[in-house]
Design a protein around this motif. Structure first.
Motif, PDB file in Angstrom:
ATOM      1  N   ARG A 128       8.242   1.080   2.173  1.00  9.76           N
ATOM      2  CA  ARG A 128       6.975   0.401   1.927  1.00  9.76           C
ATOM      3  C   ARG A 128       6.834  -0.035   0.458  1.00  9.76           C
ATOM      4  N   CYS A 165      -5.309   1.759   1.130  1.00  8.42           N
ATOM      5  CA  CYS A 165      -5.079   1.295   2.491  1.00  8.42           C
ATOM      6  C   CYS A 165      -4.886   2.529   3.381  1.00  8.42           C
ATOM      7  N   CYS A 168      -1.741   4.627   2.488  1.00  8.91           N
ATOM      8  CA  CYS A 168      -1.870   5.365   1.223  1.00  8.91           C
ATOM      9  C   CYS A 168      -2.885   6.498   1.377  1.00  8.91           C
ATOM     10  N   CYS A 187       0.194   0.778  -3.333  1.00  4.95           N
ATOM     11  CA  CYS A 187       1.315   0.161  -2.641  1.00  4.95           C
ATOM     12  C   CYS A 187       1.082  -1.339  -2.622  1.00  4.95           C
ATOM     13  N   CYS A 190      -2.351  -2.389  -1.080  1.00  8.47           N
ATOM     14  CA  CYS A 190      -3.671  -2.056  -1.617  1.00  8.47           C
ATOM     15  C   CYS A 190      -3.727  -1.945  -3.139  1.00  8.47           C
TER      16      CYS A 190
HETATM   17 ZN    ZN Z   1      -1.654   1.280  -0.016  1.00  7.72          ZN
END
Ligand code: ZN
Ligand code: ZN
Ligand code: FE
Length: 762
Positions: A128, A165, A168, A187, A190
């Motif tokens: 990710r 998000c 996360c 990440c 987000c």
């Molecule tokens: Zn995230």
């Protein structure tokens, strides 16, 4: 197994030190599970509080595991355990939110370079966070540069505008995840993102394309302003003489060495000789600039550090830097993003306006920088790592103090300024703030002082500053003293130097402090800098110093070694000095200088070892004028490497109350050497040997067992090493600053300690 060990008990455990924001609570959670304990853990202002309940043997095993498995960034300074009443029927172990009413303390960790796990994740194509420049976890990432208040949680960081998000949030909430409660996590879905901007602010690209644009510009020899973790840096191709010349021209920085960021340890090894201890420092979580010896390999252009055998080297300190350096595929000069007299720029707007004309492209992001924090500078000396500039990776990092009261705010000196705050059982020293040569720099000093007070939720009982009446820091101290309605304590500059060394090594005294320095206000109107002070508690007595000599122009002479030489020779030879220095000055300059010296106009006396170094550099033909502070001494030090074993010059001590070290026989020796054709390298080596031996003579007459070496001259590795060796051979225990710089960056710490003790009357 005794019955007692099997009995149920409940322990209330308080952990203090650097225990928040370092992934300690996930560890507590895991260990409680492994040992079958119930209870809870909570971040409190004073540290982390844990209550655990279970069999006594399991409780003991839990505490042992906690000590041995503490995460790398944690520094558990105190573990306090008390028996608590059992909580019947309690199930499981919970991590409890911290309460807002807690009085905050400084257990906040410093910023950390990416950890191994995060690097692996970034470099794995399917992940990710593959190639995500803001990857971090509970063990690494930004801390001090994003925190807005304490206790430390996401809502009080500059990431508060980035809601997590779902993915996360899951990691943040999972006690088994290495991102559990990692406040700055992000990440690509987000978190913050990169952008490349033209100098007019126009967005050129975002994300990967932004990195590519920056790397391309660098490869073309352009200057890139990159917003790092603690503010802007200016980057340029370190292999290109033209790129470096361009950066020097734009930054108006003629010769002062630049630091170089290398893509990897392998590329660094190709250009420099790196010891194991240096490698360890370079690869540490603090990721400082480390001074390493350059080798013959011409990978890095000479203009990076003209005339110096050293390079300030560093490795990528953030995920963004890793990506950029691997894209640029070459070492990059990496210098503070500011004009030479101004502090670091921290916001995109500020960067675009104040770095106008300096950079061709801006690589920026939308994660706000809470406060400017420069790169730290360190070197490996005879006793290990020694900080020369203490900033990213090391601040705030409190040191403990014995007495809790009073609260002292100390404002430092003028060069390499820092602020110190002594409150409770600790002293916090701010990041390096630079020289106070502009209103912006002074404003930053004030903002930082208030920032520290807010962090510790403290109000000063006393304000400390230097004796120099004209320092911007002294003036600010006077304003703050009026604003808070508290007294001011003025602390002699070299006493503060020694006190900083004493504080770091927890020494009460008596010690002999050798403060060999540039110049600082003495108590007698002389510019001190070659002092021996017998220090005990808050008291200092001057026991030895250099014979004073005139310094025409006073502080102006810092940039002109030839003036120090003229002063020395005038003191020795009177009118005959002019003949000796006629080659150093134009005819008119010499006439003015002579009038100044004869009539003592604008010509204070000094006892500074730094100025003695300057004078000898001029007399040895090394340098008459400097483009930055300390340049002549640095060049002189480097030359000494080429000399073999040498005899010291005579440097006699006389007097009884305060000993006076007479430099005249030394200067005569230098003149004779030069007349006899001795190279500057020999003069330099003899000068260093003379000072080391002088230190030995002074210490032998001081009747103390311990010697503290402090002051800017001890940044000179040869001087520090040989002085230490001489003193140790004669049986003294020698202390040098290591976690705080020996230069004026340590002054605020010394001021805070002396002022606190004076107020307590010790
Ligand atoms: Zn995230
Ligand atoms: Zn990490
Ligand atoms: Fe100093």
């Amino acid at each position: 197994m005794s019955l007692a060990a099997k009995a149920q008990a409940r322990w209330a455990i308080s952990l203090a030190g650097v225990v928040q924001g370092v992934g300690l609570r996930p560890l507590l959670y895991r260990l409680a599970g492994e040992h079958g304990l119930s209870g809870w853990a909570r971040n409190e202002a004073a540290g982390v509080r844990v209550e655990v309940q279970g069999k006594k043997e399991d409780l003991t095993a839990f505490v042992e595991a906690l000590r041995s498995e503490a995460p790398p960034g944690a520094a558990i300074r105190e573990v306090e355990i008390r028996e608590a009443p059992l909580s019947p029927g309690e199930r499981g172990f919970h991590l409890v939110e911290s309460g807002p009413g807690e009085r905050p303390r400084s257990s906040l960790p410093p910023d950390s370079a990416p950890c191994e796990a995060c690097i692996r994740e970034m470099e794995s194509p399917g992940e990710r966070r593959s190639r995500y420049p803001f990857t971090n976890c509970a063990h690494c990432g930004p801390r001090y540069t994003i925190v807005l208040g304490l206790p430390y949680d996401r809502a009080r960081t500059t990431l508060k505008g980035f809601p997590l998000c779902a993915a996360c949030a899951r990691e943040h909430g999972d006690p088994a995840d290495r991102r559990f409660h990692a406040q700055p996590i992000a990440c690509p879905a987000c978190g913050p993102r990169l952008a490349a901007l033209a100098p007019d602010g126009r967005e050129l690209a975002t994300g990967e394309a932004a990195l590519a644009i920056a790397a391309f510009a660098l490869g073309r020899g352009e200057v890139c302003a990159a917003l790092g973790v603690g503010g802007f840096q200016l980057l340029a191709d370190a292999t290109s003489a033209d790129a470096i010349a361009l950066l020097r021209r734009r930054k108006a920085r003629a010769e002062k060495p630049f630091a170089v960021m290398f893509p990897s340890l392998e590329s660094l090894r190709a250009a420099c000789a790196v010891s194991a201890a240096e490698e360890e420092a370079l690869g540490s979580q603090a990721a400082p600039i480390v001074l390493v010896r350059r080798t013959g390999a011409r990978l890095v252009a000479a203009g990076v550090a003209p005339g110096s055998p050293w390079i300030g080297a560093m490795l990528p300190s953030t995920p963004m830097h890793r990506l950029l350096l691997s894209g640029a595929a070459r070492p990059l000069v990496c210098t503070s993003g500011n004009l030479s007299t101004e502090p670091l720029c921290t916001s995109v707007e500020e960067g675009l306006s104040r770095l106008q004309g300096l950079a061709d492209v801006f690589l920026v992001h939308d994660r706000p920088v809470a406060r400017p924090v420069d790169d730290s500078v360190a070197r490996v000396g005879p006793t290990g790592l020694q900080l020369l500039r203490r900033a990213r990776g090391y601040v705030p990092g409190a040191i403990p103090r014995r007495e809790a009261a009073p609260v002292v705010l100390a404002l430092g000196a003028h060069l390499k300024s820092t602020v110190a705050l002594a409150a409770g059982h600790e002293v916090l020293v701010s990041q390096h703030l630079g020289d106070l040569d502009s209103p912006l720099a002074t404003a930053l000093l004030e903002r930082t002082a208030l920032d520290l007070l807010r962090f510790l939720d403290a109000r000063p009982d006393v304000i400390a500053c230097d004796l120099h009446p004209e320092y911007a820091s002294t003036r600010l101290a006077e304003r703050l003293s009026a604003r808070f309605g508290v007294p001011i304590e003025r602390v002699q500059h070299h006493h503060a130097h020694v006190a900083a060394g004493m504080a770091e090594h927890d020494l009460e005294g008596p010690v002999l402090g050798l403060a060999w320095d540039g110049i600082g206000h003495g108590t007698d109107g002389v510019l001190w800098g070659g002092e021996a002070l017998r220090c005990e508690g808050a008291r200092a007595r001057r026991t030895a110093h250099l014979r004073p000599f005139p310094l025409p122009g006073g502080e102006v002479a810092i940039r002109e070694p030839r003036r120090a030489a003229a002063g020395l020779l005038h003191a020795m030879l009177g009118a005959g000095f002019a003949e000796r220095v006629s080659g150093f000055f134009g005819a008119e300059e010499l006439r003015v200088l002579r009038a100044m010296l004869d009539r003592r106009v604008n010509t204070p006396l000094t006892t500074s070892v730094g100025r003695l170094f300057d004078a000898i550099a001029a007399l040895a033909g090394v340098r008459l004028k400097c483009t930055f502070e300390g340049q002549a001494a640095m060049e002189l030090e480097a030359l000494a490497d080429d000399a073999g074993d040498v005899e010291p010059y005579p440097f006699p001590l006389s007097g009884d109350e305060a000993l006076i070290a007479d430099w005249e026989p030394l200067v005569r020796g230098v003149l004779d050497d030069r007349a006899g054709g001795a190279p500057a390298s020999v003069v330099s080596a003899r000068l260093h040997a003379s000072l080391a031996s002088l230190a030995g003579s002074i210490a032998e007459r001081a009747e103390v067992a311990s010697v503290v070496l402090s002051g800017g001259c001890f940044q000179n590795l040869r001087l520090a090493t040989s002085t230490r060796a001489t003193l140790e051979r004669r049986g003294f225990t020698v202390y040098t600053p290591a976690r705080f710089p020996p230069n004026d960056g340590g002054i605020s710490l010394g001021q805070a300690c002396i002022a606190a003790r004076r107020r307590q009357g010790s």
